[in-house]
Design an enzyme around this catalytic site. Structure first.
Site, PDB file in Angstrom:
ATOM      1  N   ARG A  59       0.850  -1.209   0.000  1.00  0.00           N
ATOM      2  CA  ARG A  59       0.000   0.000   0.000  1.00  0.00           C
ATOM      3  C   ARG A  59       0.875   1.245   0.000  1.00  0.00           C
ATOM      4  O   ARG A  59       0.498   2.289  -0.529  1.00  0.00           O
ATOM      5  CB  ARG A  59      -0.958   0.017   1.201  1.00  0.00           C
ATOM      6  N   TYR A 112     -11.458  19.126 -16.008  1.00  0.00           N
ATOM      7  CA  TYR A 112     -11.977  17.777 -16.224  1.00  0.00           C
ATOM      8  C   TYR A 112     -13.230  17.569 -15.350  1.00  0.00           C
ATOM      9  O   TYR A 112     -13.284  18.051 -14.213  1.00  0.00           O
ATOM     10  CB  TYR A 112     -10.883  16.768 -15.862  1.00  0.00           C
ATOM     11  N   ASP A 184      -2.679  19.904 -14.248  1.00  0.00           N
ATOM     12  CA  ASP A 184      -3.069  18.613 -14.837  1.00  0.00           C
ATOM     13  C   ASP A 184      -2.522  18.595 -16.263  1.00  0.00           C
ATOM     14  O   ASP A 184      -2.995  19.326 -17.134  1.00  0.00           O
ATOM     15  CB  ASP A 184      -4.602  18.482 -14.819  1.00  0.00           C
ATOM     16  N   LYS A 209      -4.512   7.686 -19.682  1.00  0.00           N
ATOM     17  CA  LYS A 209      -4.623   8.249 -21.034  1.00  0.00           C
ATOM     18  C   LYS A 209      -3.308   8.035 -21.794  1.00  0.00           C
ATOM     19  O   LYS A 209      -2.935   6.901 -22.042  1.00  0.00           O
ATOM     20  CB  LYS A 209      -5.044   9.714 -20.935  1.00  0.00           C
TER      21      LYS A 209
HETATM   22  C1  PLP Z   1      -9.284  11.167 -17.587  1.00  0.00           C
HETATM   23  C2  PLP Z   1      -8.805  12.408 -16.960  1.00  0.00           C
HETATM   24  C3  PLP Z   1      -8.728  12.545 -15.567  1.00  0.00           C
HETATM   25  C4  PLP Z   1      -9.164  11.453 -14.621  1.00  0.00           C
HETATM   26  O1  PLP Z   1      -8.382  10.317 -14.743  1.00  0.00           O
HETATM   27  P1  PLP Z   1      -8.893   8.817 -14.376  1.00  0.00           P
HETATM   28  O2  PLP Z   1      -7.689   8.003 -14.597  1.00  0.00           O
HETATM   29  O3  PLP Z   1     -10.040   8.538 -15.284  1.00  0.00           O
HETATM   30  O4  PLP Z   1      -9.334   8.862 -12.950  1.00  0.00           O
HETATM   31  C5  PLP Z   1      -8.242  13.730 -15.059  1.00  0.00           C
HETATM   32  N1  PLP Z   1      -7.864  14.745 -15.866  1.00  0.00           N
HETATM   33  C6  PLP Z   1      -7.954  14.664 -17.207  1.00  0.00           C
HETATM   34  C7  PLP Z   1      -7.526  15.826 -18.039  1.00  0.00           C
HETATM   35  C8  PLP Z   1      -8.424  13.502 -17.805  1.00  0.00           C
HETATM   36  O5  PLP Z   1      -8.507  13.436 -19.132  1.00  0.00           O
END
Ligand code: PLP
Length: 393
Positions: A59, A112, A184, A209
């Site tokens: 963890r 997001y 982000d 992604k």
């Molecule tokens: C998909 C995404 C998230 C969230 O990520 P998960 O892995 O689905 O929890 C956050 N920020 C952006 C810009 C995203 O495209």
């Protein structure tokens, strides 16, 4: 060998893997073990107290996960990195580590969807003030930050209309008031944009992604100033939003080709954007690589590539959008982005399904908007596929 000064493609292949791996394996083993074994209490204690390197319990830390964190740390040019089960775990753990009642957060209206939920539904009841500024209005953002903030949270390019925030400007404003800047970087990837080089304190990703890049693993990661990353790590140890060893392995395998994939996706997205911009059935195309995109100059200054995601709207109504989507063959109709396979989706039914039509209009999201995340397929094939699909509209 120090990889700090090597190029991204070299780091993608070797980062975190400089040291010999277990059993002389050439590739990172999946260390599928919850605890780690100690025969004597002294060496166990040394690791537990941080006097020696090692792992106690997965963890907290795990060797496979550690390699993933190190690869991303090197790609973002960070002091430290820590990982999470998903991108939303990275975002929520980071925000909840630093925010206390009475604090203030400044962000943008186009975050997001999940992040917006935290800003609108979760933080205000905890006594945290949230100010969301119209995305792309750099003056208004600067003014909101100047009023003071604990955290300035930004995302660029944004989802789904690829708006651009002037990062150096917003980060300078955050520094002036002693705010922690968090970026982000999911859409850009460290291949196209390195927020820490632009002065940011922390950068985070949905590794689900582009980092993983194959639509088969979920994960999140945070990198930046060590003292801040360590605080979030300690919070995540307790919340337990830990990345699994198998997840880390899949992400690592994907990341080896990150530079190759993203360069190809940059090229294809620009070519598709130009093709769509000239198509009579297409109304608007949103892609920061197009010269007439309002954020083009800022994007060109702070990014080395414009990314693999674009969006476009059609002349006509929502039925036109449905017909176009149904006719596309070389794309998964799915809610993700950044994969080797092209992905296509409609913000009105995915990321912004919970908004009313009026709210979407206010965010500048046309009802006929289609988000298109380029895979690694050949441009000619994707263009021909879109040509056929648009003919069906
Ligand atoms: C998909 C995404 C998230 C969230 O990520 P998960 O892995 O689905 O929890 C956050 N920020 C952006 C810009 C995203 O495209």
């Amino acid at each position: 060998m120090s990889l700090e000064k090597q190029q991204p493609s070299t780091i993608a292949a070797w980062g975190g893997e400089e040291r010999p791996l277990a059993f002389g394996a050439a590739q990172v083993p999946i260390v599928q073990s919850a605890p780690f074994v100690y025969d004597d209490v002294d060496s166990w204690l040394d690791v537990a107290l941080g006097r020696a390197e090692g792992h106690i319990y997965s963890r907290n830390t795990n060797p496979t996960v550690g390699v993933f964190e190190e690869k991303l740390r090197l790609l973002e040019g960070a002091e430290d990195a820590t990982s999470f089960a998903t991108g939303m775990a990275a975002i929520s753990n980071t925000l909840f580590t630093f925010l206390r009642p009475g604090d203030r957060v400044v962000s943008i209206t186009d975050s997001y969807g999940g992040t917006s939920k935290i800003f609108l539904d979760f933080l205000p009841p905890m006594g945290v003030e949230v100010e969301l500024v119209e995305t792309g209005n750099d003056e208004a953002l600067e003014a909101a930050i100047a009023k003071g903030a604990r955290i300035v949270y930004l995302e660029t390019p944004t989802n789904p209309t690829l708006k651009i925030i002037d990062l150096p400007r917003a980060i300078a404003a955050a520094k002036a008031v002693g705010a922690i800047s968090v970026i982000d970087n999911t859409f850009a990837t460290p291949i196209n944009q390195r927020p820490l080089d632009l002065g940011a304190d922390l950068v985070l990703h949905s590794a689900t992604k582009f980092l993983g890049g194959h639509d088969d693993a979920m994960g999140g990661v945070l990198a930046g100033r060590r003292e801040l990353v360590r605080q979030v790590y300690h919070y995540r140890e307790i919340t337990g939003a830990t990345l699994s060893a198998f997840g880390a392995y899949l992400l690592l395998r994907g990341m080896k080709t990150l530079d190759l994939r993203v360069r190809r996706q940059n090229e294809t997205a620009l070519a598709i954007a130009r093709y769509l911009a000239a198509h009579p059935k297409v109304d608007q195309v949103f892609y920061p690589g197009l010269e007439d995109h309002p954020g083009h100059a800022v994007a060109a200054a702070q990014m080395t590539g414009f990314g693999g995601v674009l969006s476009f709207s059609l002349h006509g109504d929502f039925d036109a959008t449905k017909r176009c989507l149904k006719a596309v063959k070389l794309a998964h109709r799915a809610a993700s982005l950044g994969s080797v396979n092209t992905l296509i989706g409609i913000p009105a039914t995915t990321s912004h399904v919970e908004c009313s039509a009026a709210e979407r209009a206010h965010l500048g999201i046309p009802e006929t908007l289609i988000r298109y995340s380029c895979g690694i397929e050949a441009f000619d094939d994707l263009r021909d596929d879109l040509e056929t699909a648009l003919a069906a509209v």
